[in-house]
Design a protein around this motif. Structure first.
Motif, PDB file in Angstrom:
ATOM      1  N   UNK A  53     -12.846  78.465 -50.855  1.00  0.00           N
ATOM      2  CA  UNK A  53     -13.063  77.813 -49.563  1.00  0.00           C
ATOM      3  C   UNK A  53     -11.759  77.140 -49.135  1.00  0.00           C
ATOM      4  N   UNK A  54     -11.484  77.047 -47.842  1.00  0.00           N
ATOM      5  CA  UNK A  54     -10.248  76.399 -47.395  1.00  0.00           C
ATOM      6  C   UNK A  54     -10.218  74.913 -47.767  1.00  0.00           C
ATOM      7  N   UNK A  55      -9.034  74.394 -48.009  1.00  0.00           N
ATOM      8  CA  UNK A  55      -8.874  72.998 -48.424  1.00  0.00           C
ATOM      9  C   UNK A  55      -9.362  72.033 -47.353  1.00  0.00           C
ATOM     10  N   UNK A  56      -9.087  72.324 -46.100  1.00  0.00           N
ATOM     11  CA  UNK A  56      -9.509  71.406 -45.042  1.00  0.00           C
ATOM     12  C   UNK A  56     -11.028  71.300 -44.981  1.00  0.00           C
ATOM     13  N   UNK A  57     -11.717  72.409 -45.246  1.00  0.00           N
ATOM     14  CA  UNK A  57     -13.183  72.396 -45.231  1.00  0.00           C
ATOM     15  C   UNK A  57     -13.727  71.593 -46.410  1.00  0.00           C
TER      16      UNK A  57
END
Length: 179
Positions: free
Chosen positions: A13-17
């Motif tokens: 999953x993306x870090x920002x998410x």
């Protein structure tokens, strides 16, 4: 087989998410605890945060779980330990409560990380063993087909060059043979 990269499970999953989920879950836990604060006052100041820390660790990984544990401990200390809404020096009982809370949250984070790595590792090993099995079956089928072809060739060779049997006569299909 030992996997060296089993910590990669959370990076899907993306870090920002993941970081947004961490902040949102901690904020929701704080708001829920503030909503029920009048009913339970100083009892169980950190219990709601356990749910958010477990969810964050489960979906975001160990580092965000550790960050959430520290952030939850600070928020719980500030809002839910007397004197409320201050960072006044805690009593010995409060210090013990904070230490037990932090150790318990860290144990939850490490346990969930270990379980997630085990799940990731076993799924990778399952895929690898499935591929190896398919390759093994394919090679076995190829060898079996070669064996069958070899047997058919041997049988045809024996029919043609066998001394016990009569030689094959090659005739024209339009020719009539009289005996």
């Amino acid at each position: 087989m030992l996997l060296q990269n089993s910590s990669q499970w959370a990076r899907a999953k993306p870090l920002w998410l993941r970081f947004s989920f961490c902040l949102l879950a901690t904020l929701v836990a704080t708001l829920v605890r503030l909503a029920i604060h009048d009913y339970i006052q100083p009892n169980f100041p950190f219990q709601i945060f356990y749910i958010s820390v477990i969810a964050i660790t489960f979906f975001g990984g160990m580092y965000l779980g550790l960050f959430s544990s520290v952030m939850s401990t600070i928020l719980g200390f500030y809002f839910f330990i007397q004197p409320y809404n201050s960072f006044a020096a805690p009593s010995i009982a409060d210090t013990y409560l904070i230490a037990v809370n932090l150790i318990t949250m860290l144990a939850c984070v490490l346990t969930i990380e270990f379980l997630q790595r085990s799940i990731y590792s076993s799924s990778v090993l399952l895929k690898a063993s499935s591929n190896n099995y398919k390759l093994h079956i394919r090679s076995e089928n190829h060898l079996l087909n070669l064996k069958i072809e070899n047997q058919a060739y041997d049988k045809a060779f024996k029919l043609i060059f066998s001394k016990e049997e009569q030689p094959l006569l090659w005739v024209d299909s339009n020719e009539i043979i009289l005996l």
